[in-house]
Write a protein that holds these residues in place. Structure first.
Motif, PDB file in Angstrom:
ATOM      1  N   LEU A 134       0.822  -1.206   0.000  1.00 40.97           N
ATOM      2  CA  LEU A 134       0.000   0.000   0.000  1.00 40.97           C
ATOM      3  C   LEU A 134       0.860   1.262   0.000  1.00 40.97           C
ATOM      4  O   LEU A 134       0.532   2.243  -0.668  1.00 40.97           O
ATOM      5  CB  LEU A 134      -0.933  -0.022   1.216  1.00 40.97           C
ATOM      6  N   THR A 135       1.960   1.241   0.742  1.00 46.69           N
ATOM      7  CA  THR A 135       2.865   2.400   0.745  1.00 46.69           C
ATOM      8  C   THR A 135       3.458   2.628  -0.633  1.00 46.69           C
ATOM      9  O   THR A 135       3.537   3.773  -1.115  1.00 46.69           O
ATOM     10  CB  THR A 135       3.985   2.185   1.773  1.00 46.69           C
ATOM     11  N   ALA A 136       3.874   1.552  -1.286  1.00 43.84           N
ATOM     12  CA  ALA A 136       4.416   1.691  -2.641  1.00 43.84           C
ATOM     13  C   ALA A 136       3.354   2.202  -3.614  1.00 43.84           C
ATOM     14  O   ALA A 136       3.646   3.017  -4.493  1.00 43.84           O
ATOM     15  CB  ALA A 136       4.973   0.355  -3.121  1.00 43.84           C
ATOM     16  N   ARG A 137       2.111   1.747  -3.448  1.00 44.16           N
ATOM     17  CA  ARG A 137       1.039   2.207  -4.338  1.00 44.16           C
ATOM     18  C   ARG A 137       0.770   3.688  -4.154  1.00 44.16           C
ATOM     19  O   ARG A 137       0.595   4.428  -5.123  1.00 44.16           O
ATOM     20  CB  ARG A 137      -0.227   1.403  -4.033  1.00 44.16           C
ATOM     21  N   VAL A 138       0.763   4.154  -2.913  1.00 47.80           N
ATOM     22  CA  VAL A 138       0.576   5.586  -2.657  1.00 47.80           C
ATOM     23  C   VAL A 138       1.745   6.378  -3.231  1.00 47.80           C
ATOM     24  O   VAL A 138       1.560   7.456  -3.813  1.00 47.80           O
ATOM     25  CB  VAL A 138       0.417   5.839  -1.149  1.00 47.80           C
ATOM     26  N   GLY A 139       2.957   5.860  -3.083  1.00 50.65           N
ATOM     27  CA  GLY A 139       4.118   6.548  -3.637  1.00 50.65           C
ATOM     28  C   GLY A 139       4.070   6.654  -5.148  1.00 50.65           C
ATOM     29  O   GLY A 139       4.411   7.699  -5.715  1.00 50.65           O
ATOM     30  N   LEU A 140       3.617   5.603  -5.814  1.00 58.00           N
ATOM     31  CA  LEU A 140       3.507   5.659  -7.272  1.00 58.00           C
ATOM     32  C   LEU A 140       2.432   6.646  -7.710  1.00 58.00           C
ATOM     33  O   LEU A 140       2.591   7.339  -8.725  1.00 58.00           O
ATOM     34  CB  LEU A 140       3.194   4.260  -7.818  1.00 58.00           C
ATOM     35  N   SER A 141       1.349   6.728  -6.969  1.00 57.90           N
ATOM     36  CA  SER A 141       0.320   7.719  -7.287  1.00 57.90           C
ATOM     37  C   SER A 141       0.855   9.139  -7.075  1.00 57.90           C
ATOM     38  O   SER A 141       0.570  10.042  -7.868  1.00 57.90           O
ATOM     39  CB  SER A 141      -0.922   7.483  -6.433  1.00 57.90           C
ATOM     40  N   ALA A 142       1.623   9.331  -6.008  1.00 60.53           N
ATOM     41  CA  ALA A 142       2.239  10.643  -5.793  1.00 60.53           C
ATOM     42  C   ALA A 142       3.217  10.978  -6.915  1.00 60.53           C
ATOM     43  O   ALA A 142       3.304  12.131  -7.362  1.00 60.53           O
ATOM     44  CB  ALA A 142       2.954  10.662  -4.445  1.00 60.53           C
ATOM     45  N   LEU A 143       3.951   9.986  -7.401  1.00 61.91           N
ATOM     46  CA  LEU A 143       4.866  10.207  -8.519  1.00 61.91           C
ATOM     47  C   LEU A 143       4.103  10.646  -9.766  1.00 61.91           C
ATOM     48  O   LEU A 143       4.508  11.581 -10.464  1.00 61.91           O
ATOM     49  CB  LEU A 143       5.659   8.929  -8.784  1.00 61.91           C
ATOM     50  N   ALA A 144       2.980   9.972 -10.048  1.00 64.86           N
ATOM     51  CA  ALA A 144       2.197  10.323 -11.231  1.00 64.86           C
ATOM     52  C   ALA A 144       1.595  11.713 -11.124  1.00 64.86           C
ATOM     53  O   ALA A 144       1.463  12.417 -12.126  1.00 64.86           O
ATOM     54  CB  ALA A 144       1.089   9.285 -11.447  1.00 64.86           C
ATOM     55  N   VAL A 145       1.226  12.130  -9.902  1.00 59.39           N
ATOM     56  CA  VAL A 145       0.607  13.443  -9.719  1.00 59.39           C
ATOM     57  C   VAL A 145       1.643  14.554  -9.744  1.00 59.39           C
ATOM     58  O   VAL A 145       1.413  15.625 -10.323  1.00 59.39           O
ATOM     59  CB  VAL A 145      -0.193  13.457  -8.399  1.00 59.39           C
ATOM     60  N   CYS A 146       2.804  14.336  -9.125  1.00 56.18           N
ATOM     61  CA  CYS A 146       3.818  15.391  -8.977  1.00 56.18           C
ATOM     62  C   CYS A 146       4.724  15.508 -10.194  1.00 56.18           C
ATOM     63  O   CYS A 146       5.434  16.521 -10.318  1.00 56.18           O
ATOM     64  CB  CYS A 146       4.672  15.122  -7.739  1.00 56.18           C
ATOM     65  N   ARG A 147       4.747  14.556 -11.083  1.00 60.71           N
ATOM     66  CA  ARG A 147       5.640  14.603 -12.241  1.00 60.71           C
ATOM     67  C   ARG A 147       5.177  15.683 -13.215  1.00 60.71           C
ATOM     68  O   ARG A 147       4.007  15.748 -13.561  1.00 60.71           O
ATOM     69  CB  ARG A 147       5.648  13.249 -12.941  1.00 60.71           C
ATOM     70  N   PRO A 148       6.081  16.552 -13.695  1.00 57.32           N
ATOM     71  CA  PRO A 148       5.661  17.640 -14.593  1.00 57.32           C
ATOM     72  C   PRO A 148       5.159  17.180 -15.950  1.00 57.32           C
ATOM     73  O   PRO A 148       4.519  17.958 -16.648  1.00 57.32           O
ATOM     74  CB  PRO A 148       6.933  18.494 -14.736  1.00 57.32           C
ATOM     75  N   ALA A 149       5.454  15.955 -16.354  1.00 57.15           N
ATOM     76  CA  ALA A 149       5.019  15.451 -17.654  1.00 57.15           C
ATOM     77  C   ALA A 149       4.610  13.996 -17.507  1.00 57.15           C
ATOM     78  O   ALA A 149       5.179  13.267 -16.687  1.00 57.15           O
ATOM     79  CB  ALA A 149       6.139  15.586 -18.692  1.00 57.15           C
ATOM     80  N   PRO A 150       3.636  13.544 -18.276  1.00 54.49           N
ATOM     81  CA  PRO A 150       3.249  12.130 -18.200  1.00 54.49           C
ATOM     82  C   PRO A 150       4.313  11.237 -18.810  1.00 54.49           C
ATOM     83  O   PRO A 150       5.161  11.686 -19.588  1.00 54.49           O
ATOM     84  CB  PRO A 150       1.944  12.089 -19.008  1.00 54.49           C
ATOM     85  N   PHE A 151       4.277   9.965 -18.467  1.00 46.17           N
ATOM     86  CA  PHE A 151       5.209   9.000 -19.039  1.00 46.17           C
ATOM     87  C   PHE A 151       4.845   8.768 -20.497  1.00 46.17           C
ATOM     88  O   PHE A 151       3.710   8.417 -20.828  1.00 46.17           O
ATOM     89  CB  PHE A 151       5.155   7.679 -18.274  1.00 46.17           C
ATOM     90  N   SER A 152       5.817   8.981 -21.391  1.00 47.63           N
ATOM     91  CA  SER A 152       5.593   8.747 -22.813  1.00 47.63           C
ATOM     92  C   SER A 152       6.686   7.866 -23.403  1.00 47.63           C
ATOM     93  O   SER A 152       6.403   6.930 -24.146  1.00 47.63           O
ATOM     94  CB  SER A 152       5.528  10.075 -23.573  1.00 47.63           C
ATOM     95  N   VAL A 153       7.946   8.153 -23.077  1.00 49.87           N
ATOM     96  CA  VAL A 153       9.057   7.328 -23.583  1.00 49.87           C
ATOM     97  C   VAL A 153       9.143   6.030 -22.789  1.00 49.87           C
ATOM     98  O   VAL A 153       9.237   4.938 -23.355  1.00 49.87           O
ATOM     99  CB  VAL A 153      10.375   8.118 -23.507  1.00 49.87           C
ATOM    100  N   ASP A 154       9.146   6.137 -21.485  1.00 49.55           N
ATOM    101  CA  ASP A 154       9.228   4.975 -20.611  1.00 49.55           C
ATOM    102  C   ASP A 154       7.842   4.582 -20.122  1.00 49.55           C
ATOM    103  O   ASP A 154       6.935   5.415 -20.041  1.00 49.55           O
ATOM    104  CB  ASP A 154      10.135   5.272 -19.417  1.00 49.55           C
TER     105      ASP A 154
END
Length: 347
Positions: free
Chosen positions: A310-330
């Protein structure tokens, strides 16, 4: 009787029987080629509606509330006004009482009140700046997605410039920023420019954020597996999640305060509600298959692994929200990518 129009005839460009209208000819040509010097106007691209992008980014990220009046908003506004009036009346009565006791006590009370007011204004200004910065990052996230989909070179150059400016005060990004600036001058295609910026500037930050997620998931899984009290588990998990969200926001350029963390928590909760349920279910299923024997033997170990997931899932959601651009290359990372130790039978 009307004359018939001349029949079309074919000529070679080097034929001496034809001439160009802007070049003198010493002979009488049979045909004259009319030249056109004005540039043919090109169709202007449709302008990007910045206001629409900002509204869409705010609604998707949850960092800005929708501009509508609700009953709950009215209730909270009224309550806030009453509390503010009560505090003001209490402070006024306190200072008046101090002046009634002694003038020196009243002056000391006024000084302390001014110090408190200055500190409160400073904290409020810091919170407003932090929320505005995180909102700008959310707007960049949506704008990057639109620019890459439309292959808009002008929007890509503008957004990449904003991305470089966002990390201008970070010395560790100096080399990456220089490479992206060179690519901005050399690359014409907008989509390729965004991909280069993501690979060069954001990929190292992604690795750092994923490292923070892995460390937090490992701490949570180990501590909650050996903790004797459930209350301590809850307190430790909440503290680690708050620390993790703040750290991920700082890695990507945000500086969240209290209000910023509250708004990020709302956005992360919305992200988990949309995409996280299935991911958590898949991760738990993999864990039960790959690590299920240890979980059945020790209930505490199973709780530790679940809390780590659950901690890792919350961290990944925070990464997706805080990242200035969506994942496109990776590809966007999953729980098994950042915390593979949770699925290992040997650990």
């Amino acid at each position: 009787m009307s004359q018939r129009p001349p029949r079309p005839r074919a000529f070679r460009l080097d034929d001496r029987r034809i001439a160009v209208d802007d070049q003198p000819a010493p002979y009488a040509p049979e045909a004259v080629i009319r030249s056109q010097h004005e540039a043919i106007p090109a169709a202007a691209p449709a302008p990007i509606d910045e206001a629409e992008l900002e509204i869409e980014a705010a609604q998707k990220s949850g960092l800005i509330a929708r501009s509508r009046v609700t009953l709950a908003g009215l209730a909270w506004s009224g309550l806030g006004g009453l509390v503010s009036l009560a505090l003001g009346l209490w402070a006024t009565n306190l200072i008046e009482g101090l002046f009634a006791k002694a003038e020196s006590l009243g002056i000391i009370g006024v000084v302390f009140g001014l110090v408190f007011l200055v500190g409160l204004i400073g904290v409020a200004a810091r919170e407003i700046i932090a929320v505005a910065r995180q909102t700008r990052i959310a707007e960049m996230h949506v704008a990057f997605a639109h620019a890459r989909t439309a292959d808009d070179r002008a929007a890509a150059r503008r957004l990449v410039g904003q991305l470089i400016a966002l990390y201008r005060d970070r010395p560790e990004t100096a080399h990456a920023r220089a490479e992206v600036e060179d690519a901005t001058r050399a690359i014409i295609d907008g989509r390729d420019l965004i991909d280069v910026a993501e690979r060069t500037l954001l990929r190292p930050l992604d690795d750092k954020a994923q490292g923070e997620i892995a460390a937090a998931a490992k701490r949570v899984s180990l501590v909650t597996a050996i903790s004797p009290r459930a209350v301590l588990d809850v307190v430790f998990v909440v503290a680690q999640i708050v620390r993790l969200v703040r750290r991920i926001a700082e890695i990507y350029g945000g500086r969240p305060g209290l209000l910023g963390l509250i708004k990020l928590a709302r956005s992360i909760g919305a992200h988990i509600a949309i995409t996280g349920g299935m991911a958590v279910g898949d991760s738990l299923l993999q864990q039960l298959v790959g690590h299920g024997i240890a979980s059945r033997i020790s209930a505490r170990m199973g709780e530790g692994v679940l809390n780590g997931l659950l901690t890792a899932r919350v961290g990944l959601s925070a990464l997706a929200v805080c990242r200035p651009a969506p994942f496109s290359v990776d590809k966007a990372p999953g729980v098994s990518d950042v915390a593979p130790f949770l699925f290992s039978k040997g650990e």
